[in-house]
Design a protein around this motif. Structure first.
Motif, PDB file in Angstrom:
ATOM      1  N   VAL A   1       0.867  -1.183   0.000  1.00 42.40           N
ATOM      2  CA  VAL A   1       0.000   0.000   0.000  1.00 42.40           C
ATOM      3  C   VAL A   1       0.902   1.230   0.000  1.00 42.40           C
ATOM      4  O   VAL A   1       1.731   1.405   0.890  1.00 42.40           O
ATOM      5  N   LEU A   2       0.748   2.038  -1.033  1.00 43.26           N
ATOM      6  CA  LEU A   2       1.564   3.246  -1.171  1.00 43.26           C
ATOM      7  C   LEU A   2       0.987   4.385  -0.321  1.00 43.26           C
ATOM      8  O   LEU A   2      -0.107   4.269   0.232  1.00 43.26           O
TER       9      LEU A   2
ATOM     10  N   LEU B   1       8.501   3.699   2.463  1.00 42.84           N
ATOM     11  CA  LEU B   1       8.038   3.878   1.076  1.00 42.84           C
ATOM     12  C   LEU B   1       6.640   3.309   0.843  1.00 42.84           C
ATOM     13  O   LEU B   1       5.994   3.635  -0.160  1.00 42.84           O
ATOM     14  N   GLY B   2       6.205   2.436   1.719  1.00 42.78           N
ATOM     15  CA  GLY B   2       4.915   1.790   1.543  1.00 42.78           C
ATOM     16  C   GLY B   2       4.756   0.748   2.626  1.00 42.78           C
ATOM     17  O   GLY B   2       5.694   0.488   3.389  1.00 42.78           O
TER      18      GLY B   2
ATOM     19  N   ASP C   1       6.402   9.304  -1.367  1.00 42.34           N
ATOM     20  CA  ASP C   1       5.657   9.739  -0.177  1.00 42.34           C
ATOM     21  C   ASP C   1       5.864  11.234  -0.004  1.00 42.34           C
ATOM     22  O   ASP C   1       6.520  11.693   0.929  1.00 42.34           O
ATOM     23  N   PRO C   2       5.289  12.035  -0.916  1.00 45.39           N
ATOM     24  CA  PRO C   2       5.578  13.470  -0.925  1.00 45.39           C
ATOM     25  C   PRO C   2       5.172  14.178   0.376  1.00 45.39           C
ATOM     26  O   PRO C   2       5.802  15.168   0.762  1.00 45.39           O
TER      27      PRO C   2
ATOM     28  N   LEU D   1       4.804   8.355   5.885  1.00 48.66           N
ATOM     29  CA  LEU D   1       5.139   6.957   6.174  1.00 48.66           C
ATOM     30  C   LEU D   1       6.395   6.847   7.022  1.00 48.66           C
ATOM     31  O   LEU D   1       7.501   7.143   6.581  1.00 48.66           O
ATOM     32  N   ASN D   2       6.208   6.415   8.253  1.00 43.86           N
ATOM     33  CA  ASN D   2       7.286   6.170   9.222  1.00 43.86           C
ATOM     34  C   ASN D   2       8.329   7.289   9.260  1.00 43.86           C
ATOM     35  O   ASN D   2       9.537   7.020   9.135  1.00 43.86           O
ATOM     36  N   PRO D   3       7.874   8.532   9.462  1.00 45.02           N
ATOM     37  CA  PRO D   3       8.842   9.639   9.471  1.00 45.02           C
ATOM     38  C   PRO D   3       9.833   9.485  10.619  1.00 45.02           C
ATOM     39  O   PRO D   3       9.465   9.069  11.713  1.00 45.02           O
TER      40      PRO D   3
END
Lengths: 460, 460
Positions: B174-175, B207-208, B449-450, B454-456
């Motif tokens: 999943v993006l 990334l996803g 992931d602009p 996601l998991n910053p």
């Protein structure tokens, strides 16, 4: 594709930024570097050829190309089978053939290699230290490591030893803006950051240009024992491939269908059974006594699986004769007419459906399609044969070529197992990947090469 | 890190889009899902926990997070050792632990697995078909396949069989925009398009989010023969590791230094030689009689390389006792104080320099740093031990932890061979990769992931 050519003073700038003699612009040179082995008539005419002598030459070329919006088509040994190195009009063909430094480090068991070095050169250099670089495309004597990395090349030993991807530990890559990045290295395991080394393997020159690769080596292979078995049909042979694969890791598991057996026999008789529906060629390179045990077990599985005949030998030279016959199959088939070489793959148990479907396509399109296969990984090379100089036959062959790819996709397979998409199969890629994966692909391409100068028209 | 929390009605929207009971917001739940195994005191407090029951739940969560600019921290079994699944303030912790469907297809030799399935569950299910999933992190009984994919997990058998990367044939991902892409599949070889499957392996959820993996299986391993050898110092042991690796592919090649030998003996005496500078534990799983031949050859190399003592056994159970001792080393070391677990790797021949350098850092910073290592791939686990509750010792341990990573980088190595960067080693990644590779990494991250949801803060 047509682009306005930069004027001659601009090419002069390029020549000045390169090592002496690297830039070629004579018509003969342009013609010589226009095609890879596919010799696709649709190939364009390059503006110039750069025969890079160093990573700096590659950087200078890419920077110049970026400044002028000129496409760059990277090229290794020109042995590609998918048109990935065919020129586009007005491009720079960037040949890496002169960059062939090659160092073996036996303590880390790695080869540090420039992209122009041939696969066979790496194998030979490694062998001098009792080491082995496994990936073995049939063209290993003439194909370059750069091309192997670009296409994620495979071969006959992949069923046990994996593909090029599995042996690339590090890459130096020149990006579209001319930056040289060093990825990975001589360490075997590395979970730090994104898997960028792997991303560039198989990217067919669309994301960057490899100027150096660090390759993993393994101890030299022990001389293999060999089994040859014939079957009434490909279904029986494919069931045996699955059964053997569940019991042991054969170091080779090749299949020839009846048409390819006969093509080889026509070319140079080896006494193969022309009436057999399929022939398996398998090897074990297990160490010591285990080699004989594995071959004996394979023989039992073949017999239980309805083999007509089964021949085994622990004599490596005798075994090599059969491997040579298998390797010669494509050449033997080429003598039957003009060819279009496929590289489709499916999950192994779907091989019978693939081969039955291919036979149906051949009948429908009135072409021959003999098949040789790296059966152990489900990767097959159907060869669409048609009479040369017959435009109608050529059109039917092209239809058959397309239909075989669609068939493989419908069976959960791929349009290319080891040759790459290149320009020849580019139209079929969206059918395999679907729109969402194509969009993801383009997002990565655009992030790395926003101008689209790196190998445009290849792969996607 | 602080972000404005979405208001409760917004969380209500999320709850409605999920399967019943998937959303947890009680303080106890938030606290329970705040940490992975690293239990880093710097972990943030999640806004909510989603225990996804399906890919649709994952998509709904990511879409909601995108709409609200809320970070999503994906989480498998919570056994990570680098803080990759530690919460950030105001995030959604997206737990995949309920998604554990698992199917074995013996004909394609693949496992199709949801991310919450444990590594050991895959191994057990495969074994029922005479098949084997090799990657074997020491935590294999409690770690999930999703976490293994996220970190490109390794283990003890990697020296012969490779890491998680080498076994992932396909991924559903999943993006960041909620799109679910299907990458790869049950085919073994595939050169079509970019190597996207490999890009997501090891990307630590940045990334996803993986919702399904197709894993390659191999025939069951034969019971191994085992060698244990002691050496005066790590230099001698490391030379033997290189020499054995040039001759054969051992299926295990572990090293313990004097401090870790003694930690194990203190924990549960096995009669190991406390005065030895290093102990090697090696195995061969070669088929049939070759197993004994390989162990005998290893013994010869050890003797020639100055081994003090060398013990071999073809009894798999007896061998397993030594493997259990090795696996217990980290637990044994944990009893000596608070620990910081390293995962640095170097090219194998640099192991002596790494270990000598680590000993010097330990002396300088006045901490203990026993080392256990997957020596065959140069991947080591130095364990920085310090007295709990002593802030000064903790600070010295943190300095040592950093210095060990810098040392590994200076030797051509990596800050993490198999645990991932997570949040614990994030500050060290630029030192390893350099600014150009960091920039390339961020370009890919921004393309996929602009919004950066996601998991910053993990990995980079």
């Amino acid at each position: 594709m047509s682009r306005a050519a930069p004027d001659l003073p601009a090419l002069g700038d390029l020549a000045e930024s390169l090592s002496p003699g690297a830039l070629l612009t004579e018509p003969d040179s342009l013609a010589a570097y226009r095609f890879d082995y596919t010799a696709d008539a649709g190939a364009g005419m390059p503006l110039a050829v750069v025969r890079a002598g160093s990573a700096e030459d590659v950087q200078a070329t890419v920077r110049w190309a970026g400044a002028h919006g000129t496409p760059v088509v990277p090229r290794g040994a020109g042995s590609g089978l998918s048109g990935g190195a065919n020129a586009v009009d007005g491009c720079i063909v960037l040949s890496l053939e002169r960059m062939r430094a090659l160092e073996i480090d036996p303590t880390t068991r790695t080869a540090v290699v420039e992209p122009g070095a041939l696969n066979a050169e790496v194998k030979r250099a490694a062998a001098q230290h009792g080491l082995w670089y496994p990936p073995d495309p049939s063209s290993f004597e003439i194909c370059s490591i750069g091309g192997n990395v670009a296409t994620n090349a495979g071969g006959l030993c992949c069923v046990k030893y994996g593909v090029t991807m599995d042996y690339v530990l590090g890459l130096d890559v020149v990006l579209a803006d001319g930056t040289l990045v060093r990825l990975g290295g001589q360490r075997v395991k590395d979970s730090a950051g994104l898997s960028l080394v792997k991303l560039f393997v198989g990217s067919e020159g669309t994301l960057g240009i490899v100027t150096r690769a660090t390759l993993r080596l393994v101890p030299a292979q022990t001389p293999p024992a060999t089994l040859v078995a014939t079957f009434d049909d490909v279904e029986a042979a494919a069931r045996v491939v699955v059964a053997i694969g569940n019991r042991m890791r054969a170091s080779m598991m090749e299949l020839m269908d009846q048409a390819s057996i006969n093509a080889v026999e026509d070319h140079r008789s080896m006494g193969l059974d022309r009436t057999a529906g399929a022939m398996l060629l398998a090897q074990s390179d297990a160490p010591g006594g285990a080699r004989g045990e594995e071959i004996a077990e394979m023989e039992r599985v073949c017999s239980a699986g309805g083999a007509r005949e089964c021949f085994t030998t622990t004599d490596a030279e005798e075994g090599e004769m059969f491997v040579a016959a298998r390797r010669s199959a494509i050449i033997a088939i080429e003598r039957r007419g003009a060819i279009m070489l496929e590289d489709v793959g499916v999950p192994v148990p779907r091989l019978p459906e693939l081969l039955t479907g291919i036979a149906a396509i051949a009948r429908h399109r009135e072409v021959e399609i003999p098949v040789v296969a790296h059966a152990g990984d489900g990767n097959t090379h159907p060869v669409v044969v048609h009479p040369p100089g017959d435009p109608d036959a050529k059109a039917r062959a092209a239809q058959a070529f397309s239909e075989v790819m669609s068939l493989a996709i419908s069976l959960g397979g791929t349009i290319t197992g080891e040759h790459g998409v290149g320009r020849l199969k580019r139209a079929a890629l969206p059918e395999q990947l679907g729109p969402d994966v194509m969009a993801l692909t383009h997002r990565i391409k655009n992030a790395l090469d926003p101008q689209g100068i790196l190998n445009p028209g290849a792969a996607f």
